[in-house]
Design a protein around this motif. Structure first.
Motif, PDB file in Angstrom:
ATOM      1  N   ALA A  43     -31.266 -29.769 -54.253  1.00 16.94           N
ATOM      2  CA  ALA A  43     -30.587 -28.705 -54.995  1.00 16.94           C
ATOM      3  C   ALA A  43     -31.220 -27.387 -54.599  1.00 16.94           C
ATOM      4  CB  ALA A  43     -30.736 -28.917 -56.500  1.00 16.94           C
ATOM      5  N   ALA A  44     -30.391 -26.357 -54.534  1.00 18.00           N
ATOM      6  CA  ALA A  44     -30.872 -25.021 -54.180  1.00 18.00           C
ATOM      7  C   ALA A  44     -30.554 -24.055 -55.312  1.00 18.00           C
ATOM      8  CB  ALA A  44     -30.218 -24.543 -52.896  1.00 18.00           C
ATOM      9  N   GLU A  45     -31.542 -23.237 -55.642  1.00 19.17           N
ATOM     10  CA  GLU A  45     -31.331 -22.115 -56.555  1.00 19.17           C
ATOM     11  C   GLU A  45     -31.465 -20.862 -55.710  1.00 19.17           C
ATOM     12  OE1 GLU A  45     -33.426 -19.860 -60.291  1.00 19.17           O
ATOM     13  OE2 GLU A  45     -33.719 -22.008 -60.104  1.00 19.17           O
ATOM     14  N   ILE A  46     -30.395 -20.085 -55.635  1.00 21.68           N
ATOM     15  CA  ILE A  46     -30.346 -18.930 -54.752  1.00 21.68           C
ATOM     16  C   ILE A  46     -29.972 -17.702 -55.564  1.00 21.68           C
ATOM     17  CG2 ILE A  46     -29.352 -17.974 -52.644  1.00 21.68           C
ATOM     18  CD1 ILE A  46     -28.502 -20.887 -51.951  1.00 21.68           C
ATOM     19  N   THR A  47     -30.810 -16.671 -55.483  1.00 19.73           N
ATOM     20  CA  THR A  47     -30.556 -15.427 -56.210  1.00 19.73           C
ATOM     21  C   THR A  47     -30.763 -14.245 -55.268  1.00 19.73           C
ATOM     22  OG1 THR A  47     -32.850 -15.313 -56.966  1.00 19.73           O
ATOM     23  CG2 THR A  47     -31.276 -16.389 -58.441  1.00 19.73           C
ATOM     24  N   GLY A  48     -30.188 -13.116 -55.642  1.00 24.53           N
ATOM     25  CA  GLY A  48     -30.377 -11.884 -54.878  1.00 24.53           C
ATOM     26  C   GLY A  48     -29.077 -11.386 -54.279  1.00 24.53           C
ATOM     27  N   PRO A  49     -29.108 -10.150 -53.761  1.00 28.41           N
ATOM     28  CA  PRO A  49     -27.911  -9.535 -53.200  1.00 28.41           C
ATOM     29  C   PRO A  49     -27.275 -10.327 -52.050  1.00 28.41           C
ATOM     30  CG  PRO A  49     -29.622  -7.887 -53.519  1.00 28.41           C
ATOM     31  CD  PRO A  49     -30.250  -9.221 -53.789  1.00 28.41           C
ATOM     32  N   ASP A  50     -28.070 -11.033 -51.272  1.00 27.58           N
ATOM     33  CA  ASP A  50     -27.553 -11.818 -50.147  1.00 27.58           C
ATOM     34  C   ASP A  50     -27.426 -13.303 -50.487  1.00 27.58           C
ATOM     35  OD1 ASP A  50     -27.350  -9.602 -48.472  1.00 27.58           O
ATOM     36  OD2 ASP A  50     -29.325  -9.906 -47.570  1.00 27.58           O
ATOM     37  N   ALA A  51     -27.285 -13.620 -51.761  1.00 25.74           N
ATOM     38  CA  ALA A  51     -27.239 -15.027 -52.185  1.00 25.74           C
ATOM     39  C   ALA A  51     -26.106 -15.793 -51.502  1.00 25.74           C
ATOM     40  CB  ALA A  51     -27.114 -15.128 -53.701  1.00 25.74           C
ATOM     41  N   ALA A  52     -24.936 -15.199 -51.393  1.00 22.97           N
ATOM     42  CA  ALA A  52     -23.808 -15.897 -50.764  1.00 22.97           C
ATOM     43  C   ALA A  52     -24.090 -16.166 -49.289  1.00 22.97           C
ATOM     44  CB  ALA A  52     -22.520 -15.098 -50.930  1.00 22.97           C
ATOM     45  N   ARG A  53     -24.652 -15.186 -48.594  1.00 22.10           N
ATOM     46  CA  ARG A  53     -24.997 -15.382 -47.178  1.00 22.10           C
ATOM     47  C   ARG A  53     -26.075 -16.443 -47.038  1.00 22.10           C
ATOM     48  NH1 ARG A  53     -26.524  -9.952 -44.651  1.00 22.10           N
ATOM     49  NH2 ARG A  53     -26.835 -11.292 -42.850  1.00 22.10           N
ATOM     50  N   ALA A  54     -27.050 -16.452 -47.937  1.00 20.36           N
ATOM     51  CA  ALA A  54     -28.113 -17.457 -47.897  1.00 20.36           C
ATOM     52  C   ALA A  54     -27.538 -18.843 -48.157  1.00 20.36           C
ATOM     53  CB  ALA A  54     -29.198 -17.125 -48.913  1.00 20.36           C
ATOM     54  N   ARG A  55     -26.607 -18.946 -49.108  1.00 22.03           N
ATOM     55  CA  ARG A  55     -25.957 -20.227 -49.387  1.00 22.03           C
ATOM     56  C   ARG A  55     -25.231 -20.745 -48.152  1.00 22.03           C
ATOM     57  NH1 ARG A  55     -21.514 -18.934 -52.486  1.00 22.03           N
ATOM     58  NH2 ARG A  55     -20.542 -18.777 -50.458  1.00 22.03           N
ATOM     59  N   ASP A  56     -24.492 -19.852 -47.484  1.00 26.65           N
ATOM     60  CA  ASP A  56     -23.758 -20.244 -46.285  1.00 26.65           C
ATOM     61  C   ASP A  56     -24.708 -20.668 -45.170  1.00 26.65           C
ATOM     62  OD1 ASP A  56     -21.452 -19.624 -47.677  1.00 26.65           O
ATOM     63  OD2 ASP A  56     -21.136 -17.699 -46.648  1.00 26.65           O
ATOM     64  N   ALA A  57     -25.821 -19.955 -45.002  1.00 26.59           N
ATOM     65  CA  ALA A  57     -26.805 -20.304 -43.972  1.00 26.59           C
ATOM     66  C   ALA A  57     -27.464 -21.648 -44.285  1.00 26.59           C
ATOM     67  CB  ALA A  57     -27.862 -19.208 -43.861  1.00 26.59           C
ATOM     68  N   LEU A  58     -27.749 -21.873 -45.547  1.00 25.27           N
ATOM     69  CA  LEU A  58     -28.356 -23.138 -45.965  1.00 25.27           C
ATOM     70  C   LEU A  58     -27.383 -24.298 -45.742  1.00 25.27           C
ATOM     71  CD1 LEU A  58     -30.850 -24.417 -47.309  1.00 25.27           C
ATOM     72  CD2 LEU A  58     -29.764 -23.993 -49.503  1.00 25.27           C
ATOM     73  N   GLN A  59     -26.117 -24.085 -46.046  1.00 22.06           N
ATOM     74  CA  GLN A  59     -25.105 -25.119 -45.825  1.00 22.06           C
ATOM     75  C   GLN A  59     -24.968 -25.435 -44.335  1.00 22.06           C
ATOM     76  OE1 GLN A  59     -23.255 -26.879 -48.327  1.00 22.06           O
ATOM     77  NE2 GLN A  59     -23.118 -28.160 -46.504  1.00 22.06           N
ATOM     78  N   ALA A  60     -24.971 -24.399 -43.501  1.00 28.47           N
ATOM     79  CA  ALA A  60     -24.876 -24.608 -42.049  1.00 28.47           C
ATOM     80  C   ALA A  60     -26.095 -25.373 -41.531  1.00 28.47           C
ATOM     81  CB  ALA A  60     -24.747 -23.267 -41.336  1.00 28.47           C
ATOM     82  N   TRP A  61     -27.272 -25.074 -42.077  1.00 25.94           N
ATOM     83  CA  TRP A  61     -28.500 -25.779 -41.697  1.00 25.94           C
ATOM     84  C   TRP A  61     -28.392 -27.252 -42.073  1.00 25.94           C
ATOM     85  CZ3 TRP A  61     -33.018 -26.873 -45.091  1.00 25.94           C
ATOM     86  CH2 TRP A  61     -34.156 -27.254 -44.385  1.00 25.94           C
ATOM     87  N   ALA A  62     -27.880 -27.517 -43.260  1.00 26.58           N
ATOM     88  CA  ALA A  62     -27.710 -28.914 -43.704  1.00 26.58           C
ATOM     89  C   ALA A  62     -26.651 -29.626 -42.861  1.00 26.58           C
ATOM     90  CB  ALA A  62     -27.321 -28.946 -45.177  1.00 26.58           C
ATOM     91  N   ASP A  63     -25.537 -28.943 -42.610  1.00 23.56           N
ATOM     92  CA  ASP A  63     -24.468 -29.536 -41.804  1.00 23.56           C
ATOM     93  C   ASP A  63     -24.941 -29.853 -40.390  1.00 23.56           C
ATOM     94  OD1 ASP A  63     -22.776 -29.325 -43.987  1.00 23.56           O
ATOM     95  OD2 ASP A  63     -21.722 -27.551 -43.216  1.00 23.56           O
ATOM     96  N   GLY A  64     -25.921 -29.084 -39.913  1.00 27.97           N
ATOM     97  CA  GLY A  64     -26.465 -29.289 -38.571  1.00 27.97           C
ATOM     98  C   GLY A  64     -27.604 -30.300 -38.539  1.00 27.97           C
ATOM     99  N   GLY A  65     -27.810 -31.017 -39.616  1.00 29.49           N
ATOM    100  CA  GLY A  65     -28.849 -32.058 -39.647  1.00 29.49           C
ATOM    101  C   GLY A  65     -30.238 -31.514 -39.897  1.00 29.49           C
ATOM    102  N   PHE A  66     -30.342 -30.343 -40.519  1.00 25.33           N
ATOM    103  CA  PHE A  66     -31.638 -29.737 -40.873  1.00 25.33           C
ATOM    104  C   PHE A  66     -32.500 -29.487 -39.637  1.00 25.33           C
ATOM    105  CE2 PHE A  66     -30.210 -32.083 -44.597  1.00 25.33           C
ATOM    106  CZ  PHE A  66     -30.201 -31.071 -45.540  1.00 25.33           C
ATOM    107  N   GLY A  67     -31.840 -29.207 -38.522  1.00 23.90           N
ATOM    108  CA  GLY A  67     -32.564 -28.891 -37.298  1.00 23.90           C
ATOM    109  C   GLY A  67     -33.017 -30.099 -36.517  1.00 23.90           C
ATOM    110  N   ASP A  68     -32.737 -31.297 -37.002  1.00 27.23           N
ATOM    111  CA  ASP A  68     -33.102 -32.509 -36.266  1.00 27.23           C
ATOM    112  C   ASP A  68     -32.079 -32.766 -35.174  1.00 27.23           C
ATOM    113  OD1 ASP A  68     -35.274 -32.931 -37.863  1.00 27.23           O
ATOM    114  OD2 ASP A  68     -34.288 -34.361 -39.177  1.00 27.23           O
ATOM    115  N   ALA A  69     -32.581 -33.210 -34.047  1.00 24.07           N
ATOM    116  CA  ALA A  69     -31.658 -33.513 -32.941  1.00 24.07           C
ATOM    117  C   ALA A  69     -31.276 -34.967 -32.968  1.00 24.07           C
ATOM    118  CB  ALA A  69     -32.309 -33.158 -31.610  1.00 24.07           C
TER     119      ALA A  69
END
Length: 69
Positions: A43-69
């Motif tokens: 679970a992620a708790e995200i706050t701040g002016p860029d919260a939506a961008r951070a959420r999207d970046a976190l989702q992309a990181w998860a969708d990409g396998g958390f950086g694992d190849a």
């Protein structure tokens, strides 16, 4: 985690499977203290002016396998 660095947002991650956290997403050393394993629910708790961008970046990181190849 590089995905959220440079954004004006605070991101805290918790492992809902093992009950550990929260830990700041910007600190990889502290993230390792979560002890998360493949298949754990996070679970992620995200706050701040860029919260939506951070959420999207976190989702992309998860969708990409958390950086694992």
């Amino acid at each position: 985690m590089q995905a959220v660095q440079g954004l004006d947002a605070t991101v805290q991650l918790s492992d809902l499977t093992n009950g550990k956290g929260p830990a700041p997403a910007g600190n990889m050393l502290l993230l390792t203290t979560l002890g998360s394993r493949q298949g754990d629910e996070l679970a992620a708790e995200i706050t701040g002016p860029d919260a939506a961008r951070a959420r999207d970046a976190l989702q992309a990181w998860a969708d990409g396998g958390f950086g694992d190849a």
